[in-house]
Design an enzyme around this catalytic site. Structure first.
Site, PDB file in Angstrom:
ATOM      1  N   HIS A  81      29.198 -35.266  26.044  1.00  0.00           N
ATOM      2  CA  HIS A  81      28.539 -35.201  27.351  1.00  0.00           C
ATOM      3  C   HIS A  81      29.274 -34.219  28.268  1.00  0.00           C
ATOM      4  O   HIS A  81      28.647 -33.364  28.909  1.00  0.00           O
ATOM      5  CB  HIS A  81      28.523 -36.612  27.964  1.00  0.00           C
ATOM      6  CG  HIS A  81      27.995 -36.682  29.347  1.00  0.00           C
ATOM      7  ND1 HIS A  81      26.726 -37.129  29.631  1.00  0.00           N
ATOM      8  CD2 HIS A  81      28.560 -36.398  30.543  1.00  0.00           C
ATOM      9  CE1 HIS A  81      26.539 -37.104  30.947  1.00  0.00           C
ATOM     10  NE2 HIS A  81      27.653 -36.661  31.523  1.00  0.00           N
ATOM     11  N   GLU A  82      30.589 -34.339  28.353  1.00  0.00           N
ATOM     12  CA  GLU A  82      31.360 -33.475  29.250  1.00  0.00           C
ATOM     13  C   GLU A  82      31.402 -32.033  28.751  1.00  0.00           C
ATOM     14  O   GLU A  82      31.315 -31.094  29.547  1.00  0.00           O
ATOM     15  CB  GLU A  82      32.774 -34.024  29.450  1.00  0.00           C
ATOM     16  CG  GLU A  82      32.841 -35.413  30.063  1.00  0.00           C
ATOM     17  CD  GLU A  82      32.092 -35.599  31.376  1.00  0.00           C
ATOM     18  OE1 GLU A  82      31.849 -34.596  32.104  1.00  0.00           O
ATOM     19  OE2 GLU A  82      31.733 -36.746  31.696  1.00  0.00           O
ATOM     20  N   ILE A  83      31.494 -31.832  27.446  1.00  0.00           N
ATOM     21  CA  ILE A  83      31.468 -30.464  26.909  1.00  0.00           C
ATOM     22  C   ILE A  83      30.102 -29.830  27.151  1.00  0.00           C
ATOM     23  O   ILE A  83      30.014 -28.644  27.488  1.00  0.00           O
ATOM     24  CB  ILE A  83      31.886 -30.437  25.429  1.00  0.00           C
ATOM     25  CG1 ILE A  83      33.389 -30.771  25.318  1.00  0.00           C
ATOM     26  CG2 ILE A  83      31.582 -29.072  24.794  1.00  0.00           C
ATOM     27  CD1 ILE A  83      33.902 -30.978  23.914  1.00  0.00           C
ATOM     28  N   CYS A 117      31.088 -39.525  25.026  1.00  0.00           N
ATOM     29  CA  CYS A 117      31.616 -39.063  26.320  1.00  0.00           C
ATOM     30  C   CYS A 117      32.128 -37.629  26.234  1.00  0.00           C
ATOM     31  O   CYS A 117      31.858 -36.810  27.117  1.00  0.00           O
ATOM     32  CB  CYS A 117      32.730 -39.985  26.806  1.00  0.00           C
ATOM     33  SG  CYS A 117      32.147 -41.602  27.313  1.00  0.00           S
TER      34      CYS A 117
END
Length: 165
Positions: free
Chosen positions: A133-135, A130
């Site tokens: 993914h966000e980075i 997660c």
């Protein structure tokens, strides 16, 4: 923050890198609050300011509805394990479409909190995926960019079918 303010694929802003945050002030806190409200509104596990059309390096992650959310400002991965594993991924900006993405099984990241204090966090498994993914989103890498060309084309086609009236 209403869910309508989210950007949806193929909005080109989803592929732009976000700028580093320089000012740790009430404007930043308000943006983080907007981000958390949007995260709750769309029942996401993680969300970035670029999802809301604001190109700043801020993300919020909350893996379970009852858990506290963590706000990451200017996050960067400083170490990633060589071991990789697939995780099912998708995006609130491309609802209804998921696919397996291979990512490092463990990461260590450095970030700042809303006061500007530098922190580090290690994560493994699903949380590590997660965070990566966000980075990626903050770096202008949309999750389907991690798929093979064929799987990416299939994902885009599925999304196109879902978006038709």
């Amino acid at each position: 923050m209403p869910a309508q303010s989210l950007l949806f694929y193929p909005d080109p802003r989803l592929r732009l890198p976000a700028a580093s945050v320089e000012a740790f002030d009430d404007v930043l806190r308000a943006a983080a609050d907007d981000l958390f409200e949007a995260l709750k509104a769309v029942s996401a596990l993680g969300l970035t300011l670029p999802h809301l059309g604001r190109l700043q390096r801020v993300m919020v992650v909350r893996l379970e509805p009852g858990d506290p959310a963590t706000t990451y400002v200017n996050p960067e991965i400083v170490w990633a394990s060589p071991e990789r594993a697939p995780q099912m991924e998708g995006s609130v900006s491309m609802p209804g479409v998921t696919d397996l993405v291979e990512r490092a099984t463990q990461v260590r990241l450095r970030f700042q909190d809303l006061d500007g204090t530098v922190r580090e966090e290690s994560a493994a498994g699903f949380r590590a995926a997660c965070l990566q993914h966000e980075i990626d989103q903050l770096d202008g890498i949309f999750w389907i960019d991690r798929l093979s060309r064929l799987r990416r084309e299939r994902a885009v086609k599925r999304f196109g079918k879902l978006r038709r009236p």
